[in-house]
Design a protein around this motif. Structure first.
Motif, PDB file in Angstrom:
ATOM      1  N   ASN A   1       2.877  -1.901   4.707  1.00 46.09           N
ATOM      2  CA  ASN A   1       1.891  -0.607   3.997  1.00 46.09           C
ATOM      3  C   ASN A   1       3.398   0.578   4.549  1.00 46.09           C
ATOM      4  OD1 ASN A   1       0.439   1.479   3.714  1.00 46.09           O
ATOM      5  ND2 ASN A   1      -0.760   0.803   5.777  1.00 46.09           N
TER       6      ASN A   1
ATOM      7  N   GLN B   1       8.525   6.553  -0.436  1.00 49.17           N
ATOM      8  CA  GLN B   1       7.735   5.301  -0.170  1.00 49.17           C
ATOM      9  C   GLN B   1       7.967   3.785  -1.566  1.00 49.17           C
ATOM     10  OE1 GLN B   1       3.406   5.810   0.162  1.00 49.17           O
ATOM     11  NE2 GLN B   1       3.557   7.572   0.832  1.00 49.17           N
TER      12      GLN B   1
ATOM     13  N   SER C   1       0.827  -1.052   0.045  1.00 47.56           N
ATOM     14  CA  SER C   1      -0.374  -0.345  -0.143  1.00 47.56           C
ATOM     15  C   SER C   1       0.799   1.478  -0.293  1.00 47.56           C
ATOM     16  CB  SER C   1      -0.739  -0.057   1.444  1.00 47.56           C
ATOM     17  OG  SER C   1      -1.708   1.217   1.504  1.00 47.56           O
TER      18      SER C   1
ATOM     19  N   SER D   1      -4.409   6.251   4.085  1.00 47.32           N
ATOM     20  CA  SER D   1      -4.284   4.183   4.234  1.00 47.32           C
ATOM     21  C   SER D   1      -3.193   4.260   5.429  1.00 47.32           C
ATOM     22  CB  SER D   1      -3.624   4.119   3.253  1.00 47.32           C
ATOM     23  OG  SER D   1      -3.971   4.348   1.860  1.00 47.32           O
ATOM     24  N   ASP D   2      -2.646   5.100   6.447  1.00 42.97           N
ATOM     25  CA  ASP D   2      -2.022   4.591   7.110  1.00 42.97           C
ATOM     26  C   ASP D   2      -2.468   3.962   7.925  1.00 42.97           C
ATOM     27  OD1 ASP D   2       0.659   5.278   8.921  1.00 42.97           O
ATOM     28  OD2 ASP D   2       0.319   7.318   8.687  1.00 42.97           O
ATOM     29  N   THR D   3      -1.280   2.517   8.881  1.00 39.13           N
ATOM     30  CA  THR D   3      -1.669   1.927   9.782  1.00 39.13           C
ATOM     31  C   THR D   3      -1.348   2.122  10.569  1.00 39.13           C
ATOM     32  OG1 THR D   3      -0.818   0.338   8.047  1.00 39.13           O
ATOM     33  CG2 THR D   3      -3.009  -0.035   8.202  1.00 39.13           C
TER      34      THR D   3
ATOM     35  N   LEU E   1      -2.437  -4.821   6.936  1.00 38.14           N
ATOM     36  CA  LEU E   1      -1.221  -4.071   7.236  1.00 38.14           C
ATOM     37  C   LEU E   1      -0.110  -3.748   8.351  1.00 38.14           C
ATOM     38  CD1 LEU E   1      -0.932  -3.149   3.024  1.00 38.14           C
ATOM     39  CD2 LEU E   1      -0.557  -5.531   3.943  1.00 38.14           C
TER      40      LEU E   1
ATOM     41  N   ILE F   1      -7.791   0.257   3.200  1.00 40.12           N
ATOM     42  CA  ILE F   1      -6.837  -0.732   3.246  1.00 40.12           C
ATOM     43  C   ILE F   1      -7.916  -1.696   4.071  1.00 40.12           C
ATOM     44  CG2 ILE F   1      -5.121   0.201   5.277  1.00 40.12           C
ATOM     45  CD1 ILE F   1      -4.097  -1.555   1.879  1.00 40.12           C
ATOM     46  N   ASP F   2      -7.535  -1.736   5.566  1.00 40.89           N
ATOM     47  CA  ASP F   2      -7.929  -2.674   6.221  1.00 40.89           C
ATOM     48  C   ASP F   2      -8.881  -3.490   5.933  1.00 40.89           C
ATOM     49  OD1 ASP F   2      -6.214  -1.977   8.423  1.00 40.89           O
ATOM     50  OD2 ASP F   2      -7.545  -0.236   9.197  1.00 40.89           O
TER      51      ASP F   2
ATOM     52  N   PRO G   1       2.997  -0.835   9.422  1.00 37.94           N
ATOM     53  CA  PRO G   1       3.829  -0.177   8.711  1.00 37.94           C
ATOM     54  C   PRO G   1       5.341  -0.375   8.570  1.00 37.94           C
ATOM     55  CG  PRO G   1       2.161   0.297  10.515  1.00 37.94           C
ATOM     56  CD  PRO G   1       2.304  -0.998  10.407  1.00 37.94           C
TER      57      PRO G   1
END
Length: 384
Positions: A106, A134, A37, A43-45, A90, A78-79, A92
């Motif tokens: 991620n 990234q 991701s 989208s940040d987990t 996912l 994303i989860d 990070p």
């Protein structure tokens, strides 16, 4: 005798159906072994808070019951996608403790942009982890995985298989900060000038990942940010700039321009990369529906933020973000969360609630917002 026989036949048929449904799920295997991701706070987990530990307050209250590095009251898109494919959430890439990368990684971090943040285009408050960074992290991750498998180094228990990169889903949800970070300073027309560059960078990143075996890409378009309380209250406008739903017309027109160009660019990229599946996801459509007609989806509030300060109509204060406490005037004020975030589309005026993320995710899984048609549920058993 006949009734007993009939019951046996019915029972046998029910048993057969159950075995066909659940047996298929048990035996079937998702064609994707991992997800990678790329993105921003949507989208940040936990990557940003792994790098800059600070998160406190009501974040995560709905699902996790505590802050877990997500800019929402619960799960993100994303989860839900990971869950639907039978994978864990996912980890990070920036989180060194407790991470498990067997099913992907991620790279998304809060406040990230597509374009490099050290250019004159951006104001302060932007993450250093741009899309280019990234991508470099992804390339380095692949080198580590390949080398670990070649030399049988320790750590393989938390790394994916060597051939995973050609059997993975690559998800992009980024560009919002490129669009919103300069609206207050250079206006809509100024922002539109560099949007083709943003989209070109996304397409270029897809090509680079294709070069290291990536074949399936999901690209989410830009949300109707002209309906976000943070943008409405931070952008100078008149009443004539608002539509009947309370959204900023010029902002959302620019968003549509961006999304149309993104869709066109991805179509061109699709013809350039043989055997690649590049899907444009119109998440804008479902999110705009949620905002404009929340009651149709069993919700109450389309624009008003759940967590904030200021009450009607937005419950958002540029000086007091969700979870913070400050002295305003002669008294102390705290931006608190509502008790029913499932009734709101907006979580904190900048991000959406778990309830909204779930609706968007369902549309992604059933293929109703995919171009060209692409149904994740047909490729992997759904575990939701």
């Amino acid at each position: 005798m006949g009734s007993v026989l009939n019951r046996r036949i019915v029972f046998s048929l029910m048993f057969l159906i159950i075995m066909m449904v659940y047996g298929h799920k048990a035996d079937s295997k998702c064609v994707f072994e991992a997800i990678f991701s790329f993105g921003d706070s949507n989208s940040d987990t936990g990557g940003f808070w792994a790098a800059f530990p600070a998160q406190t307050g009501p974040w995560g209250m709905t699902y996790f019951k505590k802050p877990v590095g997500r800019a929402s009251d619960g799960r993100l898109i994303i989860d839900f996608v990971a869950e639907s494919l039978g994978m864990p959430f996912l980890s990070p890439y920036l989180q060194s403790i407790g991470s498990d990368f067997r099913h992907g990684a991620n790279f998304a971090t809060l406040a990230s942009t597509v374009l490099l943040p050290n250019t004159s285009l951006f104001v302060s408050g932007i993450s250093p982890f741009s899309l280019a960074i990234q991508l470099n992290q992804m390339k380095h991750f692949k080198v580590i995985v390949d080398e670990s498998h070649s030399s049988h180094q320790p750590g393989l228990k938390t790394l994916p298989s060597k051939g995973v990169f050609g059997k993975s889903l690559y998800k992009f949800y980024i560009g919002q900060n490129d669009f919103t970070s300069n609206l207050a300073t250079i206006g809509v027309d100024g922002v539109k000038q560099y949007l083709p560059q943003v989209i070109g960078q996304i397409a270029g990143t897809i090509k680079e990942i294709y070069g290291i075996d990536g074949r399936t890409f999901l690209v989410l378009n830009l949300a109707p940010v002209g309906c976000y309380p943070a943008i409405i209250t931070g952008y100078t406008h008149t009443i004539s700039d608002l539509d009947k739903f309370g959204c900023l017309i010029p902002i959302n027109k620019a968003v549509k321009y961006y999304n149309a160009l993104l869709k066109k660019t991805l179509s061109v990229t699709r013809t350039e990369l043989k055997n690649a599946t590049i899907i444009y996801l119109d998440t804008h459509k479902i999110l705009l529906d949620l905002i404009q007609h929340p009651k149709s989806f069993g919700m109450k509030h389309g624009i008003k933020a759940c967590c904030g300060h200021g009450g009607r109509p937005y419950n958002f204060d540029q000086k007091l973000y969700c979870g913070n406490t400050k002295v305003i005037g002669n008294s102390s004020a705290t931006a608190k969360a509502c008790r029913d975030p499932q009734s709101y589309v907006s979580w904190d005026g900048i991000h959406v609630t778990e309830a909204a993320n779930h609706r968007i995710s369902m549309a992604i899984l059933d293929g109703s917002i995919s171009y060209p048609p692409f149904t994740l549920n047909s490729l992997c058993p759904s575990y939701l």
